[in-house]
Design an enzyme around this catalytic site. Structure first.
Site, PDB file in Angstrom:
ATOM      1  N   ASN A 201      78.847  14.992   3.123  1.00  0.00           N
ATOM      2  CA  ASN A 201      77.447  14.922   3.564  1.00  0.00           C
ATOM      3  C   ASN A 201      76.916  13.506   3.321  1.00  0.00           C
ATOM      4  OD1 ASN A 201      74.679  15.093   3.851  1.00  0.00           O
ATOM      5  ND2 ASN A 201      74.447  16.948   2.616  1.00  0.00           N
TER       6      ASN A 201
ATOM      7  N   HIS B 185      73.047  18.324  11.429  1.00  0.00           N
ATOM      8  CA  HIS B 185      73.267  17.642  10.151  1.00  0.00           C
ATOM      9  C   HIS B 185      74.466  18.290   9.465  1.00  0.00           C
ATOM     10  CE1 HIS B 185      72.754  15.986   6.265  1.00  0.00           C
ATOM     11  NE2 HIS B 185      72.300  17.102   5.715  1.00  0.00           N
TER      12      HIS B 185
ATOM     13  N   CYS C  74      67.933  14.019   5.070  1.00  0.00           N
ATOM     14  CA  CYS C  74      68.870  14.569   6.069  1.00  0.00           C
ATOM     15  C   CYS C  74      68.307  14.561   7.485  1.00  0.00           C
ATOM     16  CB  CYS C  74      69.235  15.997   5.700  1.00  0.00           C
ATOM     17  SG  CYS C  74      69.729  16.116   3.991  1.00  0.00           S
TER      18      CYS C  74
HETATM   19  O1  UT7 Z   1      71.983  17.887   2.943  1.00  0.00           O
HETATM   20  C1  UT7 Z   1      70.937  18.390   2.186  1.00  0.00           C
HETATM   21  C2  UT7 Z   1      70.751  19.829   2.367  1.00  0.00           C
HETATM   22  N1  UT7 Z   1      71.649  20.515   1.494  1.00  0.00           N
HETATM   23  C3  UT7 Z   1      72.172  21.646   1.852  1.00  0.00           C
HETATM   24  O2  UT7 Z   1      71.941  22.120   2.929  1.00  0.00           O
HETATM   25  C4  UT7 Z   1      73.074  22.295   0.819  1.00  0.00           C
HETATM   26  C5  UT7 Z   1      73.004  23.782   0.937  1.00  0.00           C
HETATM   27  N2  UT7 Z   1      73.726  24.474  -0.121  1.00  0.00           N
HETATM   28  C6  UT7 Z   1      75.072  24.482  -0.217  1.00  0.00           C
HETATM   29  O3  UT7 Z   1      75.767  23.802   0.523  1.00  0.00           O
HETATM   30  C7  UT7 Z   1      75.694  25.437  -1.221  1.00  0.00           C
HETATM   31  O4  UT7 Z   1      74.663  26.178  -1.829  1.00  0.00           O
HETATM   32  C8  UT7 Z   1      76.576  24.771  -2.314  1.00  0.00           C
HETATM   33  C9  UT7 Z   1      77.851  24.239  -1.693  1.00  0.00           C
HETATM   34  C10 UT7 Z   1      75.826  23.653  -2.994  1.00  0.00           C
HETATM   35  C11 UT7 Z   1      76.971  25.809  -3.344  1.00  0.00           C
HETATM   36  O5  UT7 Z   1      77.655  26.868  -2.701  1.00  0.00           O
HETATM   37  P1  UT7 Z   1      77.232  28.385  -2.935  1.00  0.00           P
HETATM   38  O6  UT7 Z   1      78.124  29.180  -2.117  1.00  0.00           O
HETATM   39  O7  UT7 Z   1      75.752  28.495  -2.688  1.00  0.00           O
HETATM   40  O8  UT7 Z   1      77.586  28.588  -4.427  1.00  0.00           O
HETATM   41  P2  UT7 Z   1      76.643  29.086  -5.624  1.00  0.00           P
HETATM   42  O9  UT7 Z   1      75.756  27.980  -6.061  1.00  0.00           O
HETATM   43  O10 UT7 Z   1      76.054  30.407  -5.259  1.00  0.00           O
HETATM   44  O11 UT7 Z   1      77.721  29.342  -6.726  1.00  0.00           O
HETATM   45  C12 UT7 Z   1      78.682  30.414  -6.623  1.00  0.00           C
HETATM   46  C13 UT7 Z   1      79.637  30.294  -7.800  1.00  0.00           C
HETATM   47  C14 UT7 Z   1      78.929  30.109  -9.138  1.00  0.00           C
HETATM   48  O12 UT7 Z   1      79.703  30.751 -10.125  1.00  0.00           O
HETATM   49  P3  UT7 Z   1      79.286  32.212 -10.661  1.00  0.00           P
HETATM   50  O13 UT7 Z   1      77.899  32.079 -11.198  1.00  0.00           O
HETATM   51  O14 UT7 Z   1      79.377  33.116  -9.465  1.00  0.00           O
HETATM   52  O15 UT7 Z   1      80.327  32.484 -11.708  1.00  0.00           O
HETATM   53  C15 UT7 Z   1      78.987  28.622  -9.371  1.00  0.00           C
HETATM   54  O16 UT7 Z   1      78.924  28.270 -10.712  1.00  0.00           O
HETATM   55  O17 UT7 Z   1      80.456  29.145  -7.641  1.00  0.00           O
HETATM   56  C16 UT7 Z   1      80.323  28.276  -8.768  1.00  0.00           C
HETATM   57  N3  UT7 Z   1      80.395  26.900  -8.296  1.00  0.00           N
HETATM   58  C17 UT7 Z   1      81.549  26.233  -8.189  1.00  0.00           C
HETATM   59  N4  UT7 Z   1      82.814  26.581  -8.449  1.00  0.00           N
HETATM   60  C18 UT7 Z   1      83.781  25.662  -8.220  1.00  0.00           C
HETATM   61  C19 UT7 Z   1      79.379  26.092  -7.886  1.00  0.00           C
HETATM   62  N5  UT7 Z   1      79.852  24.900  -7.491  1.00  0.00           N
HETATM   63  C20 UT7 Z   1      81.214  24.956  -7.685  1.00  0.00           C
HETATM   64  C21 UT7 Z   1      82.259  24.054  -7.460  1.00  0.00           C
HETATM   65  N6  UT7 Z   1      83.522  24.450  -7.742  1.00  0.00           N
HETATM   66  N7  UT7 Z   1      82.049  22.817  -6.978  1.00  0.00           N
END
Ligand code: UT7
Length: 335
Positions: free
Chosen positions: A291, A261, A115
């Site tokens: 991304n 980014h 990135c």
């Molecule tokens: O470019 C490289 C650098 N990368 C980054 O900077 C990425 C940084 N991270 C992110 O963008 C976010 O962490 C994500 C978009 C990947 C995930 O979002 P989040 O708000 O951190 O979600 P989470 O992983 O805390 O998950 C929250 C909930 C979970 O369910 P429970 O355990 O609360 O029941 C996940 O299983 O959302 C669920 N979940 C989803 N639900 C629907 C995770 N991904 C999805 C999805 N659709 N795609």
């Protein structure tokens, strides 16, 4: 003195426009979740079966940038190609692109940096230019990531984010007495977080590089601890922006446009709020592109130029953070 300026830019994305709705056919997710948690509404992927490599995406963007700069490929002194998804593992995509462009005998180096490929790339170009080793450099960022995402619920966090695309900048040496072009840069790495965002195969610490067990273990797909990377981004990006401003002896009010980014709109919004930046001074396009890793900042900058959102004399801050962990930024003054 010699300064490095961005003479022109170009961008290219493949034809397949993939909406969030389409992804719901493959995994347990919703358009609302993706929009709310990432800002992404759609992205572009290479069509399945298309005979396209990362260097082809780069080639299309490079043609535009070269034409706008009015440069012939053979005039280049160097190609710097940033990608984490090269055409093949070896050789680098820079050499493949060099051949496609007909940039005969022009040296080509690949950098990874994920990135922060644009930030590191600018730093490398600036070093070559200030040391008078090059005058015309093609700085490329291109990714073909859709072939590495797994369209399943288990891997939905990476599947919804990563996308394909290319952004290219022509970097030129300018003899000037003005304080323009690349003004200051700052780069960091912290390998302690190397496991938080990684792509295992085909490199291995030990054992065979590829085996069916590794494939069964899905090591050929990217792995991301999204929560951890998110937290690192929202804490480290503001700190590095402050350090960069200090290095340039500037204040936040001196920056006319912030181009970060595009990993998650919430990260960029958190940065904007924390730094008290007016909405119109930051540009985001993750909503339409997802991304594209090494290409994000270049694609965004190309749009900013096209929309004439910045003009000569304006100062831009580019910032990025990603796998490594690597992060950093560049302050650039338009000529
Ligand atoms: O470019 C490289 C650098 N990368 C980054 O900077 C990425 C940084 N991270 C992110 O963008 C976010 O962490 C994500 C978009 C990947 C995930 O979002 P989040 O708000 O951190 O979600 P989470 O992983 O805390 O998950 C929250 C909930 C979970 O369910 P429970 O355990 O609360 O029941 C996940 O299983 O959302 C669920 N979940 C989803 N639900 C629907 C995770 N991904 C999805 C999805 N659709 N795609």
């Amino acid at each position: 003195m010699i300064r490095s300026i961005i003479k022109s830019t170009g961008r290219y994305v493949p034809d397949r426009h993939v909406t969030n709705h389409e992804l719901t056919e493959f995994m347990d997710t919703t358009n609302e979740w993706i929009v709310q948690r990432t800002g992404i509404e759609a992205r572009y992927w290479v069509k399945d079966g298309d005979d396209v490599g990362t260097s082809d995406l780069a080639f299309n963007a490079a043609k535009i940038a070269l034409e706008r700069a009015n440069w012939k490929p053979e005039e280049l002194d160097l190609i710097v190609f940033a990608t984490m998804t090269p055409d093949v593992y070896v050789p680098g995509s820079g050499a493949i692109l060099q051949d496609k462009l007909g940039a005969k005998n022009v040296p080509a180096i690949d950098i990874r940096q994920q990135c922060t490929g644009f930030i590191h790339g600018l730093e490398i170009c600036d070093a070559y230019i200030r040391s008078e080793k090059a005058k015309k450099i093609l700085l490329v960022g291109a990714e073909y990531q859709s072939r590495y995402v797994e369209l399943t619920t288990a891997n939905r966090d990476t599947a919804i984010i990563f996308a394909d695309g290319a952004g290219v900048a022509c970097i030129e040496a300018l003899e000037t007495t003005d304080d323009v072009g690349i003004i200051a840069s700052i780069l960091y790495a912290d390998g302690k977080y190397s496991q938080s965002l990684k792509f295992g195969l085909p490199a291995r610490k030990s054992g065979r590089a590829i085996s069916s067990a590794l494939v069964e273990n899905k090591e050929h797909f990217p792995y991301m601890d999204g929560k951890k990377v998110f937290k690192l981004a929202v804490t480290r990006l503001p700190k590095s922006a402050e350090a960069l401003l200090q290095k340039a002896k500037m204040s936040i009010e001196d920056i006319d446009m912030f181009i970060l980014h595009q990993a998650n709109l919430r990260i960029n919004e958190a940065f904007r709020e924390r730094m008290n930046i007016p909405e119109e001074n930051m540009y985001n396009n993750i909503q339409r592109y997802g991304n594209t890793t090494a290409a994000t900042i270049r694609i965004a900058f190309d749009e900013v130029l096209e929309k004439q959102m910045v003009t000569a004399g304006d100062t831009i801050m580019f910032l990025g953070l990603g796998a490594g962990l690597t992060w950093g930024g560049v302050i650039y003054k338009m000529v």
